[in-house]
Write a protein that holds these residues in place. Sequence first.
Motif, PDB file in Angstrom:
ATOM      1  N   UNK A   1     -42.848 -13.791 -39.290  1.00 35.57           N
ATOM      2  CA  UNK A   1     -41.826 -14.464 -40.093  1.00 35.57           C
ATOM      3  C   UNK A   1     -41.735 -15.951 -39.793  1.00 35.57           C
ATOM      4  N   UNK A   2     -40.971 -16.658 -40.606  1.00 38.64           N
ATOM      5  CA  UNK A   2     -40.883 -18.111 -40.474  1.00 38.64           C
ATOM      6  C   UNK A   2     -40.186 -18.573 -39.197  1.00 38.64           C
ATOM      7  N   UNK A   3     -39.370 -17.730 -38.592  1.00 38.20           N
ATOM      8  CA  UNK A   3     -38.666 -18.118 -37.364  1.00 38.20           C
ATOM      9  C   UNK A   3     -39.611 -18.459 -36.232  1.00 38.20           C
ATOM     10  N   UNK A   4     -40.679 -17.699 -36.124  1.00 37.86           N
ATOM     11  CA  UNK A   4     -41.672 -17.938 -35.065  1.00 37.86           C
ATOM     12  C   UNK A   4     -42.344 -19.302 -35.268  1.00 37.86           C
ATOM     13  N   UNK A   5     -42.698 -19.604 -36.508  1.00 35.71           N
ATOM     14  CA  UNK A   5     -43.333 -20.886 -36.826  1.00 35.71           C
ATOM     15  C   UNK A   5     -42.355 -22.031 -36.576  1.00 35.71           C
ATOM     16  N   UNK A   6     -41.098 -21.868 -36.982  1.00 40.29           N
ATOM     17  CA  UNK A   6     -40.095 -22.916 -36.779  1.00 40.29           C
ATOM     18  C   UNK A   6     -39.854 -23.174 -35.289  1.00 40.29           C
ATOM     19  N   UNK A   7     -39.873 -22.112 -34.491  1.00 36.52           N
ATOM     20  CA  UNK A   7     -39.718 -22.280 -33.047  1.00 36.52           C
ATOM     21  C   UNK A   7     -40.878 -23.099 -32.491  1.00 36.52           C
ATOM     22  N   UNK A   8     -42.097 -22.786 -32.917  1.00 36.08           N
ATOM     23  CA  UNK A   8     -43.268 -23.545 -32.479  1.00 36.08           C
ATOM     24  C   UNK A   8     -43.196 -25.000 -32.897  1.00 36.08           C
ATOM     25  N   UNK A   9     -42.746 -25.240 -34.129  1.00 33.51           N
ATOM     26  CA  UNK A   9     -42.604 -26.621 -34.616  1.00 33.51           C
ATOM     27  C   UNK A   9     -41.532 -27.352 -33.798  1.00 33.51           C
ATOM     28  N   UNK A  10     -40.446 -26.661 -33.487  1.00 30.70           N
ATOM     29  CA  UNK A  10     -39.374 -27.274 -32.693  1.00 30.70           C
ATOM     30  C   UNK A  10     -39.859 -27.701 -31.325  1.00 30.70           C
ATOM     31  N   UNK A  11     -40.576 -26.806 -30.624  1.00 34.43           N
ATOM     32  CA  UNK A  11     -41.118 -27.165 -29.313  1.00 34.43           C
ATOM     33  C   UNK A  11     -42.138 -28.304 -29.428  1.00 34.43           C
ATOM     34  N   UNK A  12     -42.954 -28.273 -30.482  1.00 30.64           N
ATOM     35  CA  UNK A  12     -43.933 -29.347 -30.677  1.00 30.64           C
ATOM     36  C   UNK A  12     -43.240 -30.679 -30.917  1.00 30.64           C
ATOM     37  N   UNK A  13     -42.172 -30.668 -31.684  1.00 34.17           N
ATOM     38  CA  UNK A  13     -41.411 -31.893 -31.945  1.00 34.17           C
ATOM     39  C   UNK A  13     -40.821 -32.450 -30.652  1.00 34.17           C
ATOM     40  N   UNK A  14     -40.279 -31.585 -29.809  1.00 37.61           N
ATOM     41  CA  UNK A  14     -39.760 -32.031 -28.518  1.00 37.61           C
ATOM     42  C   UNK A  14     -40.879 -32.630 -27.657  1.00 37.61           C
ATOM     43  N   UNK A  15     -42.060 -32.000 -27.690  1.00 28.33           N
ATOM     44  CA  UNK A  15     -43.206 -32.528 -26.937  1.00 28.33           C
ATOM     45  C   UNK A  15     -43.592 -33.912 -27.438  1.00 28.33           C
ATOM     46  N   UNK A  16     -43.604 -34.080 -28.746  1.00 28.20           N
ATOM     47  CA  UNK A  16     -43.978 -35.370 -29.339  1.00 28.20           C
ATOM     48  C   UNK A  16     -42.986 -36.455 -28.920  1.00 28.20           C
ATOM     49  N   UNK A  17     -41.699 -36.152 -28.967  1.00 24.44           N
ATOM     50  CA  UNK A  17     -40.709 -37.159 -28.576  1.00 24.44           C
ATOM     51  C   UNK A  17     -40.795 -37.480 -27.085  1.00 24.44           C
ATOM     52  N   UNK A  18     -41.092 -36.488 -26.252  1.00 25.93           N
ATOM     53  CA  UNK A  18     -41.271 -36.753 -24.822  1.00 25.93           C
ATOM     54  C   UNK A  18     -42.476 -37.661 -24.596  1.00 25.93           C
ATOM     55  N   UNK A  19     -43.597 -37.344 -25.243  1.00 26.90           N
ATOM     56  CA  UNK A  19     -44.808 -38.152 -25.085  1.00 26.90           C
ATOM     57  C   UNK A  19     -44.608 -39.551 -25.639  1.00 26.90           C
ATOM     58  N   UNK A  20     -43.927 -39.659 -26.757  1.00 27.57           N
ATOM     59  CA  UNK A  20     -43.689 -40.966 -27.362  1.00 27.57           C
ATOM     60  C   UNK A  20     -42.785 -41.826 -26.483  1.00 27.57           C
ATOM     61  N   UNK A  21     -41.784 -41.206 -25.876  1.00 28.08           N
ATOM     62  CA  UNK A  21     -40.925 -41.933 -24.941  1.00 28.08           C
ATOM     63  C   UNK A  21     -41.759 -42.477 -23.786  1.00 28.08           C
ATOM     64  N   UNK A  22     -42.664 -41.659 -23.267  1.00 26.99           N
ATOM     65  CA  UNK A  22     -43.539 -42.115 -22.182  1.00 26.99           C
ATOM     66  C   UNK A  22     -44.436 -43.259 -22.645  1.00 26.99           C
ATOM     67  N   UNK A  23     -44.921 -43.203 -23.868  1.00 31.98           N
ATOM     68  CA  UNK A  23     -45.766 -44.287 -24.386  1.00 31.98           C
ATOM     69  C   UNK A  23     -45.010 -45.608 -24.404  1.00 31.98           C
ATOM     70  N   UNK A  24     -43.780 -45.581 -24.897  1.00 36.93           N
ATOM     71  CA  UNK A  24     -42.982 -46.812 -24.958  1.00 36.93           C
ATOM     72  C   UNK A  24     -42.628 -47.279 -23.549  1.00 36.93           C
ATOM     73  N   UNK A  25     -42.354 -46.343 -22.655  1.00 32.27           N
ATOM     74  CA  UNK A  25     -42.072 -46.723 -21.268  1.00 32.27           C
ATOM     75  C   UNK A  25     -43.253 -47.470 -20.661  1.00 32.27           C
ATOM     76  N   UNK A  26     -44.455 -47.003 -20.937  1.00 33.05           N
ATOM     77  CA  UNK A  26     -45.638 -47.660 -20.381  1.00 33.05           C
ATOM     78  C   UNK A  26     -45.808 -49.062 -20.935  1.00 33.05           C
ATOM     79  N   UNK A  27     -45.395 -49.272 -22.171  1.00 36.08           N
ATOM     80  CA  UNK A  27     -45.488 -50.606 -22.753  1.00 36.08           C
ATOM     81  C   UNK A  27     -44.460 -51.549 -22.133  1.00 36.08           C
ATOM     82  N   UNK A  28     -43.386 -50.990 -21.591  1.00 31.97           N
ATOM     83  CA  UNK A  28     -42.335 -51.796 -20.948  1.00 31.97           C
ATOM     84  C   UNK A  28     -42.335 -51.607 -19.453  1.00 31.97           C
ATOM     85  N   UNK A  29     -43.444 -51.189 -18.898  1.00 34.03           N
ATOM     86  CA  UNK A  29     -43.524 -50.897 -17.459  1.00 34.03           C
ATOM     87  C   UNK A  29     -43.083 -52.101 -16.634  1.00 34.03           C
TER      88      UNK A  29
END
Length: 190
Positions: free
Chosen positions: A156-184
Motif C-alpha cells: 500500500x501507499x503508506x509504506x512508500x510514503x514512509x520511505x519517502x519521509x525518511x528519504x526527505x529527512x536524510x536529504x535535509x540532514x545531508x544538505x544541512x551538512x553541505x551548507x555547514x561545510x561551506x561555512x566551516x
Amino acid sequence: MSGDPPPNSSRLAILIPFGIVTLIWGSTWLVIRGQLGVVPPSWSVTYRFLIAGIVMLGYAAVRRERVQLDARGWGFAALLGLMQFCLNFNFVYRAEAHIASGLVAVVFALMLLPNALFGLIFLGQRLGRQLLVGVGVAMVGVTLLFLREMRIDPHGPGEVMTGIGFTTLAIFSASTANVMQARAPRAPIR
C-alpha cells in the motif's frame, strides 16, 4: 569556434575524479541494501563509519599527520558528523527498509533544492533560472515515479510514503551538512 579550448568541465583532471567519486558513492547504495536485515540499521551505520574512521586515522598515522582542533573546531566537527554521518545515513537505512534503494538514490537527486535554498538563506547565494527549471522538472519526474510506486506496492501507499519521509529527512540532514561545510570555521588544523 573550433579553436576555443574545451570547457573546464570536460578536462580529464575533472572528469576522472568525478567518475571515481560517482562510482564509489553510487555503489554505497548496494552496500546499504546488503546490510539491511542483518543487523539493526543504527548498528550498520555505526560499524560502517567506525571502520572508516579507524582507516582514516591509520592513514594519517602512516603519513605522520596530526589532527588537532580547538574546542570550537571539535564542536563543529561533532555537529557536522551528526548531520552527515549519523542522521543522514540512519534515515537512508530506514528509508530503504520501506522502498527500493534505487528509489532512494533517485530522490537524492532532489537534494539540489534544499542545497540551493539553504545556500540562499545562509550563504547569500543566488538561485539561477536554470537551477529552478531543472529542480522543477526533477520534482515532477520523481513525483510521477512515486505515484506509480504507490499504486503497485503490495503493502500500500503508506509504506512508500514512509520511505519517502525518511528519504526527505536524510536529504535535509545531508544538505544541512553541505551548507555547514561551506561555512566551516576557518581555524587551522594542526
